[in-house]
Motif scaffolding. Sequence first.
Motif, PDB file in Angstrom:
ATOM      1  N   PHE A  97      -9.308  -5.989  -6.403  1.00 32.17           N
ATOM      2  CA  PHE A  97      -8.083  -5.603  -5.696  1.00 32.17           C
ATOM      3  C   PHE A  97      -7.047  -6.706  -5.813  1.00 32.17           C
ATOM      4  O   PHE A  97      -7.356  -7.891  -5.644  1.00 32.17           O
ATOM      5  N   GLN A  98      -5.798  -6.291  -6.072  1.00 28.07           N
ATOM      6  CA  GLN A  98      -4.691  -7.232  -6.214  1.00 28.07           C
ATOM      7  C   GLN A  98      -3.576  -6.867  -5.221  1.00 28.07           C
ATOM      8  O   GLN A  98      -2.651  -6.129  -5.564  1.00 28.07           O
ATOM      9  N   PRO A  99      -3.645  -7.376  -3.991  1.00 24.44           N
ATOM     10  CA  PRO A  99      -2.600  -7.048  -3.025  1.00 24.44           C
ATOM     11  C   PRO A  99      -1.352  -7.894  -3.217  1.00 24.44           C
ATOM     12  O   PRO A  99      -1.420  -9.042  -3.673  1.00 24.44           O
ATOM     13  N   ALA A 107      -5.256 -11.179  -6.359  1.00 25.06           N
ATOM     14  CA  ALA A 107      -3.878 -11.183  -5.869  1.00 25.06           C
ATOM     15  C   ALA A 107      -2.961 -10.601  -6.930  1.00 25.06           C
ATOM     16  O   ALA A 107      -3.206 -10.763  -8.133  1.00 25.06           O
ATOM     17  N   LEU A 108      -1.919  -9.929  -6.477  1.00 21.01           N
ATOM     18  CA  LEU A 108      -0.917  -9.436  -7.408  1.00 21.01           C
ATOM     19  C   LEU A 108      -0.280 -10.646  -8.101  1.00 21.01           C
ATOM     20  O   LEU A 108       0.104 -11.624  -7.451  1.00 21.01           O
ATOM     21  N   GLY A 109      -0.214 -10.616  -9.411  1.00 23.60           N
ATOM     22  CA  GLY A 109       0.330 -11.751 -10.153  1.00 23.60           C
ATOM     23  C   GLY A 109      -0.728 -12.711 -10.656  1.00 23.60           C
ATOM     24  O   GLY A 109      -0.402 -13.709 -11.305  1.00 23.60           O
ATOM     25  N   TYR A 139      -7.269  -2.619  -8.936  1.00 24.79           N
ATOM     26  CA  TYR A 139      -6.262  -1.867  -8.185  1.00 24.79           C
ATOM     27  C   TYR A 139      -5.193  -2.787  -7.604  1.00 24.79           C
ATOM     28  O   TYR A 139      -5.519  -3.759  -6.911  1.00 24.79           O
ATOM     29  N   GLU A 140      -3.941  -2.473  -7.887  1.00 23.95           N
ATOM     30  CA  GLU A 140      -2.845  -3.116  -7.179  1.00 23.95           C
ATOM     31  C   GLU A 140      -2.740  -2.474  -5.796  1.00 23.95           C
ATOM     32  O   GLU A 140      -2.856  -1.257  -5.665  1.00 23.95           O
ATOM     33  N   LEU A 141      -2.538  -3.294  -4.780  1.00 24.12           N
ATOM     34  CA  LEU A 141      -2.374  -2.802  -3.416  1.00 24.12           C
ATOM     35  C   LEU A 141      -1.010  -3.241  -2.895  1.00 24.12           C
ATOM     36  O   LEU A 141      -0.769  -4.433  -2.695  1.00 24.12           O
ATOM     37  N   VAL A 142      -0.124  -2.279  -2.704  1.00 23.54           N
ATOM     38  CA  VAL A 142       1.232  -2.575  -2.257  1.00 23.54           C
ATOM     39  C   VAL A 142       1.670  -1.529  -1.240  1.00 23.54           C
ATOM     40  O   VAL A 142       1.029  -0.497  -1.061  1.00 23.54           O
ATOM     41  N   ARG A 147      11.249 -10.511  -5.458  1.00 23.03           N
ATOM     42  CA  ARG A 147      10.903  -9.235  -4.827  1.00 23.03           C
ATOM     43  C   ARG A 147       9.423  -9.183  -4.448  1.00 23.03           C
ATOM     44  O   ARG A 147       8.564  -9.642  -5.202  1.00 23.03           O
ATOM     45  N   PHE A 148       9.179  -8.608  -3.276  1.00 22.79           N
ATOM     46  CA  PHE A 148       7.823  -8.406  -2.765  1.00 22.79           C
ATOM     47  C   PHE A 148       7.663  -6.950  -2.365  1.00 22.79           C
ATOM     48  O   PHE A 148       8.637  -6.248  -2.104  1.00 22.79           O
ATOM     49  N   GLN A 149       6.407  -6.521  -2.270  1.00 24.42           N
ATOM     50  CA  GLN A 149       6.100  -5.149  -1.871  1.00 24.42           C
ATOM     51  C   GLN A 149       4.993  -5.187  -0.815  1.00 24.42           C
ATOM     52  O   GLN A 149       3.835  -4.887  -1.087  1.00 24.42           O
ATOM     53  N   PRO A 150       5.337  -5.588   0.421  1.00 26.01           N
ATOM     54  CA  PRO A 150       4.320  -5.875   1.447  1.00 26.01           C
ATOM     55  C   PRO A 150       3.431  -4.680   1.749  1.00 26.01           C
ATOM     56  O   PRO A 150       3.887  -3.541   1.824  1.00 26.01           O
ATOM     57  N   VAL A 151       2.152  -4.978   1.959  1.00 30.30           N
ATOM     58  CA  VAL A 151       1.163  -3.939   2.233  1.00 30.30           C
ATOM     59  C   VAL A 151       0.534  -4.209   3.601  1.00 30.30           C
ATOM     60  O   VAL A 151       0.229  -5.352   3.942  1.00 30.30           O
ATOM     61  N   TRP A 152       0.353  -3.154   4.398  1.00 33.96           N
ATOM     62  CA  TRP A 152      -0.209  -3.227   5.743  1.00 33.96           C
ATOM     63  C   TRP A 152      -1.676  -3.599   5.655  1.00 33.96           C
ATOM     64  O   TRP A 152      -2.434  -3.043   4.856  1.00 33.96           O
ATOM     65  N   VAL A 153      -2.108  -4.549   6.489  1.00 35.71           N
ATOM     66  CA  VAL A 153      -3.474  -5.058   6.426  1.00 35.71           C
ATOM     67  C   VAL A 153      -4.512  -3.954   6.612  1.00 35.71           C
ATOM     68  O   VAL A 153      -5.576  -3.981   5.979  1.00 35.71           O
ATOM     69  N   GLU A 154      -4.241  -2.979   7.448  1.00 34.72           N
ATOM     70  CA  GLU A 154      -5.222  -1.911   7.650  1.00 34.72           C
ATOM     71  C   GLU A 154      -5.320  -0.991   6.431  1.00 34.72           C
ATOM     72  O   GLU A 154      -6.363  -0.385   6.194  1.00 34.72           O
TER      73      GLU A 154
END
Length: 316
Positions: free
Chosen positions: A146-148, A114-116, A207-210, A180-187
């Motif tokens: 992966f860090q979404p 996870a991010l953070g 990898y950050e995923l945002v 602040r958040f940087q939402p990422v699409w599940v697909e």
Amino acid sequence: MRHTNILVLGGSGFVGRYIVNALVARGCRVIVPARRRDRAKHLILLPTCEVVQANIHDDATLERLLAGQHAVINLVGILQGSEAQFERAHHALARRVVAACTKLKVQRLLHMSALGADANGPSMYQRSKGRGEAVVRASALHWTIFQPSVVFGVEDRFLNLFAKLAAFAPVLPLAGADVRFQPVWVEDVAHAFVQALDNQATVGKTYELVGPKVYALRELVSFAARAAGHPRPVISLPMALAQVQARLMELLPGEPLMSRDNLASMQRDNVASTQPYVPPPELDLRLTPMEPEASLYLAGKHPRTRFGGFRTRAGR
């Protein structure tokens, strides 16, 4: 090497169903353990996907599931719980997975963090995620982490939650309104996992995923309410009052809408470390904007999924 036999831990969850669907579309044979098989009906209908009832926290069971697999994807995660529950899900399981992979010579591991994530972070969630990452990094496996940021999609428990609250609450009191958040699409998340699976360039990387845009939490809540047809004013709560609110929610039956540990996580922004975010070329990400996709499902207009085509071709 092309990895075709994949064990997906946590595959029956929100993000997992999309990753499993993408793997099936790619021609992989997927095994998904679940505590209760009937809760994974949406996957049972997919061809080349086998759902088995199993306790993945048992070492012998985990080794049996791993036998004959080319890779394992660990998506297991919880957002709320006690320190022992976070430890079991995020850290102890990571150790079990690494040990089983090492013993059975299953080299490829994709790990959802996870991010953070930070072993010294402010919340139990972040600390346990950080310890899980450390176990994976210390292994000799061919790992990718992966860090979404917060993931949005038809079944999400983030935007959908605020949309439901807005349906009956005249105002929306909100803790951490300016986080602040940087939402990422599940697909997009699912696409990143599948792209990384056979790509040697992703081995040993985190990898950050945002998504493409950064939002304050108040903006996300306001958007969810408007998209659901219930625009509401958002009122920022001071942290002391937010702590009281979270404590009261924890005392209610069922899973709380907000816990004190969730509040602790929100002491830090949940955005990519560099802005603007440029996706790594090896993941082939297109960074789907939030508003067009989320507006559909928050308004009750669920987009057509790709599961139906597989069911039809499988005759199920």
